[in-house]
Design an enzyme around this catalytic site. Structure first.
Site, PDB file in Angstrom:
ATOM      1  N   SER A 187       3.977 -15.963   3.123  1.00  0.00           N
ATOM      2  CA  SER A 187       3.068 -15.740   1.984  1.00  0.00           C
ATOM      3  C   SER A 187       1.595 -15.783   2.383  1.00  0.00           C
ATOM      4  O   SER A 187       1.219 -16.449   3.332  1.00  0.00           O
ATOM      5  CB  SER A 187       3.379 -16.753   0.872  1.00  0.00           C
ATOM      6  N   LYS A 212       7.238 -19.679   5.095  1.00  0.00           N
ATOM      7  CA  LYS A 212       6.030 -19.977   5.881  1.00  0.00           C
ATOM      8  C   LYS A 212       4.825 -19.705   4.971  1.00  0.00           C
ATOM      9  O   LYS A 212       4.445 -18.554   4.756  1.00  0.00           O
ATOM     10  CB  LYS A 212       6.028 -19.078   7.130  1.00  0.00           C
ATOM     11  N   GLY A 265       0.663  -9.927   2.991  1.00  0.00           N
ATOM     12  CA  GLY A 265      -0.451 -10.340   3.845  1.00  0.00           C
ATOM     13  C   GLY A 265      -1.089  -9.108   4.437  1.00  0.00           C
ATOM     14  O   GLY A 265      -0.982  -8.016   3.876  1.00  0.00           O
ATOM     15  N   SER A 266      -1.704  -9.289   5.587  1.00  0.00           N
ATOM     16  CA  SER A 266      -2.458  -8.157   6.131  1.00  0.00           C
ATOM     17  C   SER A 266      -1.538  -7.152   6.825  1.00  0.00           C
ATOM     18  O   SER A 266      -0.435  -7.478   7.281  1.00  0.00           O
ATOM     19  CB  SER A 266      -3.521  -8.660   7.100  1.00  0.00           C
ATOM     20  N   GLU A 293       4.195  -6.166   1.403  1.00  0.00           N
ATOM     21  CA  GLU A 293       3.030  -5.613   0.707  1.00  0.00           C
ATOM     22  C   GLU A 293       1.812  -6.046   1.488  1.00  0.00           C
ATOM     23  O   GLU A 293       1.655  -7.233   1.789  1.00  0.00           O
ATOM     24  CB  GLU A 293       2.965  -6.129  -0.730  1.00  0.00           C
ATOM     25  N   CYS A 327      -5.789  -7.949  -2.913  1.00  0.00           N
ATOM     26  CA  CYS A 327      -5.384  -6.731  -2.210  1.00  0.00           C
ATOM     27  C   CYS A 327      -5.789  -5.505  -3.025  1.00  0.00           C
ATOM     28  O   CYS A 327      -6.009  -4.437  -2.500  1.00  0.00           O
ATOM     29  CB  CYS A 327      -3.884  -6.746  -1.995  1.00  0.00           C
ATOM     30  N   GLU A 425     -10.469  -2.414   5.284  1.00  0.00           N
ATOM     31  CA  GLU A 425     -10.386  -3.475   4.280  1.00  0.00           C
ATOM     32  C   GLU A 425     -11.304  -4.622   4.703  1.00  0.00           C
ATOM     33  O   GLU A 425     -11.121  -5.217   5.762  1.00  0.00           O
ATOM     34  CB  GLU A 425      -8.939  -3.992   4.167  1.00  0.00           C
TER      35      GLU A 425
HETATM   36  P1  NAD Z   1      -2.481 -12.691   6.878  1.00  0.00           P
HETATM   37  O1  NAD Z   1      -1.778 -11.471   7.342  1.00  0.00           O
HETATM   38  O2  NAD Z   1      -3.542 -13.235   7.734  1.00  0.00           O
HETATM   39  O3  NAD Z   1      -1.424 -13.858   6.664  1.00  0.00           O
HETATM   40  C1  NAD Z   1      -0.296 -13.719   5.835  1.00  0.00           C
HETATM   41  C2  NAD Z   1       0.734 -14.741   6.263  1.00  0.00           C
HETATM   42  O4  NAD Z   1       1.266 -14.343   7.531  1.00  0.00           O
HETATM   43  C3  NAD Z   1       0.182 -16.151   6.454  1.00  0.00           C
HETATM   44  O5  NAD Z   1       1.129 -17.083   5.991  1.00  0.00           O
HETATM   45  C4  NAD Z   1       0.043 -16.241   7.960  1.00  0.00           C
HETATM   46  O6  NAD Z   1       0.059 -17.557   8.450  1.00  0.00           O
HETATM   47  C5  NAD Z   1       1.279 -15.470   8.399  1.00  0.00           C
HETATM   48  N1  NAD Z   1       1.289 -15.006   9.781  1.00  0.00           N
HETATM   49  C6  NAD Z   1       0.261 -14.589  10.549  1.00  0.00           C
HETATM   50  N2  NAD Z   1       0.709 -14.208  11.763  1.00  0.00           N
HETATM   51  C7  NAD Z   1       2.051 -14.376  11.766  1.00  0.00           C
HETATM   52  C8  NAD Z   1       3.094 -14.146  12.703  1.00  0.00           C
HETATM   53  N3  NAD Z   1       2.840 -13.663  13.905  1.00  0.00           N
HETATM   54  N4  NAD Z   1       4.360 -14.444  12.353  1.00  0.00           N
HETATM   55  C9  NAD Z   1       4.631 -14.919  11.107  1.00  0.00           C
HETATM   56  N5  NAD Z   1       3.697 -15.140  10.181  1.00  0.00           N
HETATM   57  C10 NAD Z   1       2.421 -14.879  10.488  1.00  0.00           C
HETATM   58  O7  NAD Z   1      -3.023 -12.398   5.395  1.00  0.00           O
HETATM   59  P2  NAD Z   1      -3.885 -13.354   4.445  1.00  0.00           P
HETATM   60  O8  NAD Z   1      -5.263 -13.455   5.006  1.00  0.00           O
HETATM   61  O9  NAD Z   1      -3.168 -14.615   4.102  1.00  0.00           O
HETATM   62  O10 NAD Z   1      -3.909 -12.483   3.113  1.00  0.00           O
HETATM   63  C11 NAD Z   1      -4.800 -11.443   2.919  1.00  0.00           C
HETATM   64  C12 NAD Z   1      -4.130 -10.104   3.133  1.00  0.00           C
HETATM   65  O11 NAD Z   1      -3.020  -9.997   2.263  1.00  0.00           O
HETATM   66  C13 NAD Z   1      -5.043  -8.940   2.773  1.00  0.00           C
HETATM   67  O12 NAD Z   1      -4.899  -7.915   3.719  1.00  0.00           O
HETATM   68  C14 NAD Z   1      -4.516  -8.507   1.411  1.00  0.00           C
HETATM   69  O13 NAD Z   1      -4.792  -7.170   1.080  1.00  0.00           O
HETATM   70  C15 NAD Z   1      -3.052  -8.769   1.556  1.00  0.00           C
HETATM   71  N6  NAD Z   1      -2.395  -8.917   0.259  1.00  0.00           N
HETATM   72  C16 NAD Z   1      -1.614  -7.886  -0.187  1.00  0.00           C
HETATM   73  C17 NAD Z   1      -1.012  -7.965  -1.434  1.00  0.00           C
HETATM   74  C18 NAD Z   1      -0.156  -6.836  -1.954  1.00  0.00           C
HETATM   75  O14 NAD Z   1       0.591  -7.041  -2.892  1.00  0.00           O
HETATM   76  N7  NAD Z   1      -0.238  -5.656  -1.373  1.00  0.00           N
HETATM   77  C19 NAD Z   1      -1.199  -9.101  -2.221  1.00  0.00           C
HETATM   78  C20 NAD Z   1      -1.977 -10.133  -1.729  1.00  0.00           C
HETATM   79  C21 NAD Z   1      -2.569 -10.035  -0.482  1.00  0.00           C
END
Ligand code: NAD
Length: 542
Positions: A187, A212, A265-266, A293, A327, A425
């Site tokens: 998440s 996680k 996430g990203s 997403e 997002c 972004e």
């Molecule tokens: P992020 O990708 O940095 O992290 C997301 C999750 O992935 C975190 O829990 C992080 O610890 C985990 N993570 C990172 N590397 C990993 C790996 N190698 N293995 C497993 N898990 C790992 O994103 P963030 O900064 O938490 O959130 C922001 C991003 O999320 C933005 O890009 C945003 O657009 C996107 N987002 C998208 C939506 C949607 O519905 N499309 C909604 C909310 C956020």
């Protein structure tokens, strides 16, 4: 066995409380904010229902006052990740065989607990830990979390009742099995509701998860986990495992029992997870379901017939609520020359009125960005613009991280439709505007469609209904959630199922039946009543 056929009614969305001065909800929330601000809690891992303290710890701080520590959390090591997978696999045997009505009741109970008892606790934790103002917390951690839980039970009842036809001499049915492995739920920091749903959607369909959470939203996420337990979630169904993403990811994605990943996430992180899955394909028992997403480069497209005030309000709310860390946040705009002077004036005026600061001061519209890394990355885009020949800052542009990670609402005007902040972004309070010649409408629609790799949300503002329909058609794949005369944020469960394609993810529409289908592995069962007794067919007769 109870053989009744249950129905969960089409639910109502949770009413958003307004927290007006003197209201009960405001009084209670302030008390809870004071309480959580004074204490420092310890957050363990929760695996197989048991709290685990590894002694390797990190700190949860307030982004708007980063010296203020709210909690210490324990981080998983390899041993705990493996244990969590074992516990998830153990729990799967019982959970997946339990009646779906019992599973649904646990979700609905969690929704009622949040609505009635724990609303303040979750909202305060989301405000303090993720730096959301009261309204942003209320629509996320209270209302959207509740809506996901209630609606999914209703959607599940529709899915389970959908059965194939039976005919002469045969009876057919569809069994909606859980996946044959655990789901890795990963998440993001920005929505408490998403963290809940990434687990609870697969769990409702009979799966178990290794969760996680993002380290920057651990406080609210921990409280969520405690609420799920109080609602009756059996041990091991969700295993709460904070820690280093790549360490946890590496172990989870190599495990032969990986049933799927449910990620938000990203784009960068999602791509790396997908690559690891493809590298491990030979090891898995089944092909893992990959649901993700990711980011967006969400647009506001303005037709010359639009009303400037409506556009300006749409941009301010769409781009700067929650500091642009949605997002779906508006981050690029296409505005016709004929309207630009007026819209620009309104935008500058509105930005000058915006108050920013601590979440506990309710008049603040904006608060801090999530952490120092985010602050530095957003400020890098802003600093680069200060030296650009093709882009200039028309309002905002300053940041200060001495107490909290504050960045002014910033609007950039560019003459280059491919300028960096029109494509990438930024994930912060930065909106970039490209002003187009009114006669180049179609060319600009084409630009809007092809400039960024994402396809999440977008909006058209237009008083001309035919022009709006034309843009809707031209931008068909530019956004999975498209808005006409509204900001591109604020999707509501049950009303606007959410998600995008292209670089924005697998578009499995969180908060809808489509997403729940991904967490089932259906089995079709045919029973023949009077089986054939002769292998020969009529066409074989002489
Ligand atoms: P992020 O990708 O940095 O992290 C997301 C999750 O992935 C975190 O829990 C992080 O610890 C985990 N993570 C990172 N590397 C990993 C790996 N190698 N293995 C497993 N898990 C790992 O994103 P963030 O900064 O938490 O959130 C922001 C991003 O999320 C933005 O890009 C945003 O657009 C996107 N987002 C998208 C939506 C949607 O519905 N499309 C909604 C909310 C956020």
């Amino acid at each position: 066995m109870n053989n009744a056929i249950f129905n969960f009614e089409d639910p109502k969305n949770e009413v958003v409380l307004n927290y007006k001065p003197e209201s009960n909800e405001r009084f209670n929330l302030i008390k809870e904010l004071e309480k959580q601000s004074k204490q420092q809690i310890e957050i363990p891992l929760i695996i197989g229902g048991k709290e685990i303290r590894t002694g390797k710890t990190g700190k949860v701080v307030m982004p708007h006052d980063h010296k203020h520590v709210l909690a210490t959390y324990h981080l998983a090591t390899e041993k705990e990740v493996k244990l969590a997978i074992d516990e998830a696999m153990k729990a799967l045997k019982i959970w997946s065989n339990l009646s779906w009505v019992v599973r649904s009741s646990i979700l609905v109970k969690a929704a009622e607990l949040i609505s009635i008892r724990y609303r303040c606790m979750l909202n305060a934790a989301t405000m303090l830990g993720q730096s959301k103002n009261v309204y942003q917390a209320e629509i996320d951690s209270a209302c959207e979390t509740i809506d996901f839980l209630r609606y999914n039970s209703y959607f599940a009842s529709k899915i389970y009742s959908d059965q194939p036809k039976s005919g002469f001499n045969q009876l057919n049915r569809m069994e909606y099995r859980a996946l044959e492995g655990f789901v890795f739920a990963v998440s993001p920091f920005n929505f408490t509701a998403i963290a809940s749903n990434l687990n609870m959607a697969p769990v409702l369909m009979g799966n178990t998860t290794l969760w996680k959470p993002a380290t920057t939203s651990i406080l609210s996420n921990y409280y969520l986990m405690k609420i799920f337990q109080e609602a009756g979630l059996p041990d091991g169904v969700i295993n709460f495992v904070p820690g280093n993403g790549s360490l946890i990811g590496e172990i989870a994605l190599k495990d032969k029992n990986l049933g799927g990943i449910h990620f938000t996430g990203s784009n960068r992180t999602f791509n790396s997870l997908w690559k690891s899955i493809s590298e491990n394909l030979e090891n898995y028992k089944s092909y893992p379901r990959i649901v993700g997403e990711t980011g967006g480069k969400d647009f506001v497209f303005v037709h010359p017939s639009a009303k400037p005030l409506e556009v300006a309000v749409g941009i301010i709310r769409g781009a700067f609520e929650y500091q642009g860390q949605k997002c779906s946040a508006a981050s690029r705009g296409y505005i016709p020359k004929s309207l630009w002077t007026e819209i620009k004036k309104l935008l500058i005026e509105m930005c000058s009125e915006i108050k920013m600061g601590d979440v506990r001061v309710f008049s603040n519209f904006m608060n801090a960005v999530i952490n120092e890394a985010a602050f530095d990355s957003i400020m890098e885009y802003i600093e680069e613009t200060k030296h650009s020949n093709v882009a200039k800052i028309i309002t905002g542009g300053k940041g200060n991280k001495s107490k909290g990670y504050f960045i002014e609402p910033t609007i950039i005007e560019t003459t280059d439709p491919y300028y960096k902040t029109m494509q990438e972004e930024v994930f912060g309070p930065v909106m970039t505007i490209f002003v187009y010649d009114d006669i180049e409408l179609d060319k600009t629609l084409e630009l809007c469609d092809t400039t960024s790799p994402y396809g999440l949300t977008g909006a058209i503002f237009s008083s001309d209904r035919i022009a709006a329909a034309h843009a809707c058609e031209k931008l068909r794949y530019a956004a999975g959630n498209f808005y006409i005369n509204d900001k591109p944020t604020g999707a509501m469960v049950g009303f606007q199922p959410f998600g995008g394609a292209r670089g924005s993810g697998t578009n499995d529409k969180a908060g809808g039946e489509l997403n729940l289908f991904r967490w089932t592995s259906p089995r079709t069962i045919k029973e023949t009543f009077a089986p054939a007794t002769d292998y020969k067919y009529p066409f074989m007769l002489d």
